[in-house]
Design an enzyme around this catalytic site. Structure first.
Site, short mmCIF file in Angstrom:
data_model
loop_
_atom_site.label_atom_id
_atom_site.label_comp_id
_atom_site.label_asym_id
_atom_site.label_seq_id
_atom_site.Cartn_x
_atom_site.Cartn_y
_atom_site.Cartn_z
N HIS A 1 0.97 -1.15 -0.14
CA HIS A 1 -0.06 -0.05 -0.03
C HIS A 1 0.92 1.27 -0.21
CE1 HIS A 1 -2.65 3.11 1.88
NE2 HIS A 1 -3.64 2.59 1.10
N HIS A 23 -4.07 7.17 -5.13
CA HIS A 23 -5.20 7.99 -4.32
C HIS A 23 -5.68 9.13 -5.08
CE1 HIS A 23 -3.40 5.46 -1.06
NE2 HIS A 23 -4.79 5.53 -0.79
N HIS A 32 -7.74 -0.45 -4.33
CA HIS A 32 -7.93 -1.14 -3.00
C HIS A 32 -8.78 -2.25 -3.04
CE1 HIS A 32 -6.56 3.04 -1.71
NE2 HIS A 32 -6.05 2.40 -0.77
N HIS A 155 -13.56 7.94 3.94
CA HIS A 155 -12.28 7.17 3.89
C HIS A 155 -11.33 7.99 4.59
CE1 HIS A 155 -8.29 6.35 1.87
NE2 HIS A 155 -8.79 5.25 2.60
N HIS A 159 -9.65 7.47 8.63
CA HIS A 159 -8.27 7.24 8.73
C HIS A 159 -7.61 8.26 9.81
CE1 HIS A 159 -6.48 4.25 6.09
NE2 HIS A 159 -7.38 4.76 5.05
N PHE A 176 -0.62 7.39 4.70
CA PHE A 176 -0.25 6.50 3.82
C PHE A 176 0.67 5.51 4.19
CE2 PHE A 176 -1.54 9.52 0.13
CZ PHE A 176 -2.77 9.32 0.56
N HIS A 189 -11.25 -0.40 4.78
CA HIS A 189 -11.31 -0.43 3.35
C HIS A 189 -12.44 -1.65 2.70
CE1 HIS A 189 -8.48 2.13 1.70
NE2 HIS A 189 -7.95 2.33 2.67
#
Ligand SMILES: [Cu+2]
Length: 225
Positions: A1, A23, A32, A155, A159, A176, A189
């Site tokens: 990732h 992204h 994803h 999303h 996070h 990230f 996810h």
């Protein structure tokens, strides 16, 4: 990732100086989906259970608007230390969380209503593929051309909400390079992926990019089981 977000890969010739980030474009959902697909297969193989399925954190339903409690149990292997201690259960999640808004004291019942209204906006009002999925990112385009509604929030915001508020980038979930170290990354996810399917079923002309050859012909490397 991390490799696909923080500049380990570049676009192919003649754009090899452009870093690839999956992204903030139409790659968010498909990348994803593959990522959690292979992760699920790897776990299924380790468990010797080909029918193993990752659970999802249904944070858009009233009953799911807190971190799933077994992820917050210090005796569980799903527990993770680098999180915001104020956001453990039974704290209601803020689906439109801003880490720099320090007025973090909305009453629970009001936060639930905000969350439901917010999900309506992100799922129903974001009715075009550009709004929902993010903008096309073709070879030669500038990276991160436009973020989709769900990727932006809930999303990104969840996070940040999970990660440790006193770390520079809200590690681990909030950035990230460390996000996937926290086991709650995966049900977060799988749920984002589930919303892609729900959105398509809302109908009324909602279509993703599956008739666009550039989107379909994009490829990435993954580890398999
Ligand atoms: Cu994520």
């Amino acid at each position: 990732h991390c490799a696909y977000c923080n500049g380990a890969y570049h676009l192919t010739h003649p754009f090899q100086n452009t870093k690839l980030n999956i992204h903030r474009s139409w790659f968010f959902f498909p990348f994803h989906r593959w990522y959690i697909y292979f992760f699920e297969r790897i776990l299924g193989s380790l468990l010797g259970d080909p029918n193993f399925a990752l659970p999802f954190w249904n944070r858009d339903a009233v009953e799911g608007m807190q971190m799933p409690p077994y992820f917050a149990n210090p005796n569980s292997s799903l527990y993770h230390k680098l999180r915001n201690p104020k956001h453990l259960p039974p704290q209601v999640v803020d689906l439109n969380y801003d880490p720099f808004d320090f007025n973090d004291d909305t009453p629970s019942h009001q936060q639930v209503s905000y969350n439901l209204a917010f999900m309506y906006k992100q799922m129903v009002l974001a009715s075009t593929k550009g709004l929902f999925m993010g903008s096309p990112f073709r070879l030669g385009d500038n990276p991160t051309p436009g973020i989709g509604s769900i990727e932006a929030a809930p999303h990104n915001t969840v996070h940040k909400w999970v990660g440790a508020a006193d770390k520079p980038h809200q590690e681990d979930m909030g950035t990230f390079y460390t996000a996937a170290r926290d086991p709650v990354f995966y049900p977060h996810h799988t749920n984002s992926d589930r919303l892609w399917g729900i959105w398509k079923k809302l109908g009324e002309g909602r279509k993703d990019y599956s008739d666009d050859p550039d989107w379909l012909d994009s490829d990435f490397y993954f580890y398999d089981e």
